[in-house]
Design an enzyme around this catalytic site. Sequence first.
Site, PDB file in Angstrom:
ATOM      1  N   GLU A 268       0.830  -1.218   0.000  1.00  0.00           N
ATOM      2  CA  GLU A 268       0.000   0.000   0.000  1.00  0.00           C
ATOM      3  C   GLU A 268       0.857   1.257   0.000  1.00  0.00           C
ATOM      4  OE1 GLU A 268      -3.931  -1.831   0.117  1.00  0.00           O
ATOM      5  OE2 GLU A 268      -3.141   0.130  -0.443  1.00  0.00           O
ATOM      6  N   ARG A 272       0.592   3.812  -3.182  1.00  0.00           N
ATOM      7  CA  ARG A 272      -0.020   5.112  -2.867  1.00  0.00           C
ATOM      8  C   ARG A 272       1.025   6.205  -2.687  1.00  0.00           C
ATOM      9  NH1 ARG A 272      -5.540   4.012   0.560  1.00  0.00           N
ATOM     10  NH2 ARG A 272      -5.640   1.756   0.289  1.00  0.00           N
ATOM     11  N   ASP A 401      -4.873  -9.781  -8.270  1.00  0.00           N
ATOM     12  CA  ASP A 401      -5.163  -8.821  -9.344  1.00  0.00           C
ATOM     13  C   ASP A 401      -3.978  -8.075  -9.958  1.00  0.00           C
ATOM     14  OD1 ASP A 401      -4.814  -7.366  -6.979  1.00  0.00           O
ATOM     15  OD2 ASP A 401      -6.816  -6.480  -6.981  1.00  0.00           O
ATOM     16  N   GLU A 535     -12.647   0.339  -9.707  1.00  0.00           N
ATOM     17  CA  GLU A 535     -12.266  -0.626 -10.748  1.00  0.00           C
ATOM     18  C   GLU A 535     -13.215  -0.661 -11.943  1.00  0.00           C
ATOM     19  OE1 GLU A 535     -10.223  -1.311  -7.120  1.00  0.00           O
ATOM     20  OE2 GLU A 535     -12.386  -1.411  -7.448  1.00  0.00           O
TER      21      GLU A 535
END
Length: 643
Positions: A268, A272, A401, A535
């Site tokens: 993360e 980010r 993903d 998404e």
Amino acid sequence: MTTPALLPLSGRRLPPLNLGASAFPHHRATLRLSEKFILLLILSAFITLCFGAFFFLPDSSKHKRFDLGLEDVLIPHVDTSKGGKNLGGFLIHGQGHDEHRHREEEERLRNKIRADHEKALEEAKEKLKKSRDEIQAEIQTEKNKVVQELKKKDSKPLPPVPLPNLIGINSGEPADPDIREKRNKIKEMMKHAWDNYRQYGWGHNELKPIARKGHSTNIFGNSQMGATIVDALDTLYIMGLHDEFREGQEWIDKNLDFSVNSEVSVFEVNIRFIGGLLAAYYLSGQEVFKIKAVQLAGKLLPAFNTPTGIPWAMVNLKSGVGRNWGWASAGSSILAEFGTLHMEFVHLSYLTGDPVYYNKVMHIRKLLQKMDRPNGLYPNYLNPRTGRWGQHHTSVGGLGDSFYEYLLKAWLMSDKMDTEARKMYDDAIEAIEKHLVRKSNGGLTFIGEWKNGHLERKMGHLTCFAGGMFALGADGSRDDKAGHYLQLGAEIAHTCHESYDRTTLKLGPEAFKFDGGVEAVAVRQNEKYYILRPEVIETYWYMWRFTHDPKYRQWGWEATQAIDKYCRVSGGFSGVKDVYSSSPTYDDVQQSFFLAETLKYLYLLFSNDDLLPLDNWVFNTEAHPLPVLHLANTTLSGNPAYR
């Protein structure tokens, strides 16, 4: 795309105890005398310790090593009392001279300690003449000096690197007044989200828009790192909200500090923070973003200190200690986490000239290439100690993903030179299509999840990004199958739109099933929420770019209106707990990815294609645009990290 939301750590804080002089107003003078006495006592103890060490430690002369020099010559010792025979002993010529020299050295040391003692006492007397406030001021000054030195050390200048040819940063204004009005509406929503964060959550990671205060989760540790500021910067920039961008830049320059005792998610923080800082640097050219990105990357590197080089999921930014999530299969690292570092780390090596970042991610790739894959599929779990797969669970949604996304984007970002990444992507997509892609009884194409030899006919909101990925990877696919993959992307986009359209709020659930008569609908209560995820809109945007079919803008506008109607509150935007309820309750979280991804993709959907054209920019999994590293207009080909 982000991994499934994790529960924030919670804890209680006790109010700070006031033990300063003001807490005891009648004892101010006594306290000052006590402090002076304690200081004198500490100095006396230190000096006593020095003298004790000197007089009671063993005499070093007894352990003196002999040097075979001119002054200390070993000569045979002949014992004349035994008839003058050589008994094999030795006399040390010059030994008496050495003892004399040693005594002089001892005397010199005694004198030096005595002088230091007297000097320390004089300094202590001078200190004790000062007031408590003066002493505290001096201590604070010394602290500030140390902090500044550390900052200088961390902020060492980076080598100058020519920027890639940046195209399409300030453009995209649509000629159609209706499209322009919709685009401006999305910009207004961004301003509403930012302004409320600025007012109620500034410096915190995220915002609680109903409680009107800051919010954080355990992916950011226990520190206030301003995740929303970093995540939103590039969106602010491309929308032309430059005053807000400068506010964010100023906060980052003055307050963003990574030397905190905080355990964070490597994945993360990479997508980010490092992604957001790099994108802000490329768009604006402001060096502070590049410097901060490199500082943070250095804090993440200890996570790779595992027996296999597969990084831990979490790392403490201060100590460098890493570990994995307790819920992950048998202490495993997660495919979508260790497999979603490549884009950012290649850019770090490009900007710094340091191959360490590139080498870390290439090592991960090489290890994966050597491993057996059941049915050609990559399981979601890999043990960083043993290098073996964990539970055989494969998903193109959460946990898997963005690994597949980054294989494709590594190829695109390399100006299509990284053919190894493209081959890995093609192999993976063929296996996914064979084992996971199915059509429902109602004709909806979906991507299921493989669990221990069984296909679960369920698709997550996170999986909906794959429609855009198939379209993005269509050009350059094997066996002239570009048309096939563009069609597959369109079918996934349609299925995901159905998951929105079949709810009361016209917003999609977290996951939806295809069992029996139930299609594209959430069954479990804990899968009916919408947390401002991007998404589906991401796929609409990619499909619009590649086809210009107006239905994608229509679907995007439906989602925009639903978000504005059901998620907007006076203090920002909140997720909702049940998209099938006409009067939903709020989760009271304005996610940082709402500003980074959802609003950015909507804005791009209603912009012209010359804003961040896909031939020149590749978006990381948090929608942070990074430039394609064209070998013709960069020094990448000469960069040791990329050879």
